[in-house]
Scaffold this active site. Structure first.
Site, PDB file in Angstrom:
ATOM      1  N   ASP A  71       3.191 -11.786  -2.932  1.00  0.00           N
ATOM      2  CA  ASP A  71       3.014 -13.136  -2.428  1.00  0.00           C
ATOM      3  C   ASP A  71       4.143 -14.019  -2.958  1.00  0.00           C
ATOM      4  OD1 ASP A  71       0.699 -12.448  -1.095  1.00  0.00           O
ATOM      5  OD2 ASP A  71      -0.623 -13.052  -2.750  1.00  0.00           O
ATOM      6  N   CYS A 125       7.644 -12.873  10.217  1.00  0.00           N
ATOM      7  CA  CYS A 125       7.176 -11.967  11.275  1.00  0.00           C
ATOM      8  C   CYS A 125       7.360 -12.538  12.675  1.00  0.00           C
ATOM      9  CB  CYS A 125       5.720 -11.582  11.044  1.00  0.00           C
ATOM     10  SG  CYS A 125       4.621 -12.964  10.665  1.00  0.00           S
ATOM     11  N   GLY A 141      -1.619 -12.016  10.032  1.00  0.00           N
ATOM     12  CA  GLY A 141      -0.426 -12.669   9.497  1.00  0.00           C
ATOM     13  C   GLY A 141      -0.736 -13.601   8.340  1.00  0.00           C
ATOM     14  N   SER A 172      -4.593  -5.354 -12.893  1.00  0.00           N
ATOM     15  CA  SER A 172      -4.744  -4.041 -12.263  1.00  0.00           C
ATOM     16  C   SER A 172      -3.950  -2.950 -12.980  1.00  0.00           C
ATOM     17  CB  SER A 172      -4.277  -4.103 -10.800  1.00  0.00           C
ATOM     18  OG  SER A 172      -5.065  -5.020 -10.066  1.00  0.00           O
ATOM     19  N   HIS A 199       1.685 -10.401  17.074  1.00  0.00           N
ATOM     20  CA  HIS A 199       2.141 -11.761  17.357  1.00  0.00           C
ATOM     21  C   HIS A 199       2.807 -11.801  18.730  1.00  0.00           C
ATOM     22  CE1 HIS A 199       1.048 -12.809  13.418  1.00  0.00           C
ATOM     23  NE2 HIS A 199       2.224 -13.040  12.864  1.00  0.00           N
ATOM     24  N   THR A 249       0.792  -1.233   0.000  1.00  0.00           N
ATOM     25  CA  THR A 249       0.000   0.000   0.000  1.00  0.00           C
ATOM     26  C   THR A 249       0.822   1.279   0.000  1.00  0.00           C
ATOM     27  OG1 THR A 249      -0.084   0.147   2.410  1.00  0.00           O
ATOM     28  CG2 THR A 249      -1.768  -1.186   1.325  1.00  0.00           C
TER      29      THR A 249
END
Length: 353
Positions: free
Chosen positions: A80, A146, A178, A35, A245, A14
């Protein structure tokens, strides 16, 4: 002294963290071909409480091809893993500098796996990466997983203060964010705990060794904690928390174990290279130690220092190993995008960008 703006590209992310950055300027956004050619606001599924930054809203999304990002001094990849590998390799081959949040190249022996509050010195291996691949400018650096990030920061503080660790046992309670969007089904997570996160335990167990290990003598690779073999065991659970987390960590030291009071003092005093270099996104305190017996907690603590620090609490003796504690991080900030940004800031401050 103010730095000249550096154009950055963002793949599959973003850009919220960069909208007010002092010298990283969002120049290009990348996404899938379906997109491409459309305004960002029209194709994104924006799920944050804050509005889309004005400087991003009407930017036209580009296809993730290097020629569309040739004017970028840095490219941040939030792709991804199923598409990240080929795209990041193509960008690096085109002499672009890529900081990736994907897992694809974390095991690569010439790619730094950097947690910015722990091992900024691993960046030196990118010169060998460039030499091996015949590159003049381009290179690739990866973030850690993470949950690994949450654990290795306090472990590093303990190693700095008390010497090598021998055994680490970790049990995580990981937030649903997550898993990405749309993530875990509501019917699976509401009123429930899922005691499996695919591949997560293995990541903690080997990533910790690469991150806490050193760089070899000629800056051509990593030692994977070879000087003092470390055994890490992890069990990972998905819990019905949105962000944050948490991990329960038990540690056995190779030498004399500290008291809980000594460990707390080491956590408080720990200062990362990112802080010493005055990186603009680094937290003012790497590890925040909580005195309250029921802290840290995700809802109450994850936003401190803009989610860029690690929280530690409940430091106490362990009857099986030596010491145990609870730690917490914001998985969508320091556990992801914030790490990439600070890693790139370290690279700027050390002359790698």
């Amino acid at each position: 002294m103010a730095r000249e703006p550096i154009n950055v590209g963002i793949l599959g992310a973003t850009g919220t963290l960069l909208s007010t950055h002092p010298y990283f300027k969002i120049h290009a956004l990348g996404a899938s071909s379906r997109s491409a050619g459309q305004e960002y606001a029209k194709v994104t599924k924006w799920k944050l409480a804050s509005p889309i930054p004005e400087d991003v809203k009407k930017m036209v999304v580009q296809e993730c091809k290097s020629e569309n990002f040739k004017d970028c001094g840095v490219v941040f990849s939030g792709l991804d893993h199923d598409v990240a590998g080929d795209i990041e390799a193509e960008f690096r081959k085109a002499e672009l500098i890529v900081f990736s949040n994907a897992k694809n190249y974390r095991r690569d022996p010439i790619v730094p796996l950097m947690v910015p509050l722990v091992n900024g010195d691993h960046l030196s291996v990118v010169r060998h990466q460039q030499k091996e691949l015949g590159l003049k400018k381009g290179y690739l650096v990866c973030n850690a997983n993470c949950s690994t990030t949450a654990v290795v920061v306090p472990l590093k503080a303990l190693e700095v203060a008390f010497g090598p660790l021998q055994t680490v046992n970790v049990v995580t309670m990981q937030a649903i964010s997550g898993a990405g969007y749309p993530g875990v089904s509501s019917l699976d997570i509401l009123d429930n705990i899922v005691p499996l996160i695919g591949g997560e335990e293995e990541k903690i167990e080997w990533e910790t060794l690469k991150i806490l290990g050193g760089v070899n003598a000629d800056d051509t690779g990593f030692e994977y904690h070879a000087s003092s073999p470390l055994v890490v065991s992890a069990a990972c659970n998905r819990v019905p928390v949105i962000d944050g987390h948490m991990a329960c960590v038990s540690v056995k030291f190779a030498g004399k174990a500290p008291t809980p009071e000594e460990a707390e003092e080491a956590f408080r005093k720990y200062t990362s290279e990112a802080q010493k270099l005055h990186c603009p996104s680094a937290p003012p305190q790497d590890i925040v130690v909580h005195d309250a017996p029921d802290r840290p907690q995700p809802r109450l603590d994850r936003d401190l220092h803009k989610g860029a620090c690690v929280h530690v609490g409940r430091v106490r003796d362990d009857k099986v190993l030596d010491l145990k504690f609870v730690c917490l991080l914001d998985n969508v900030r320091l556990g992801a995008a914030t790490s990439s940004v600070i890693n790139a800031e370290i690279a700027v401050e050390k002359g790698f960008i």
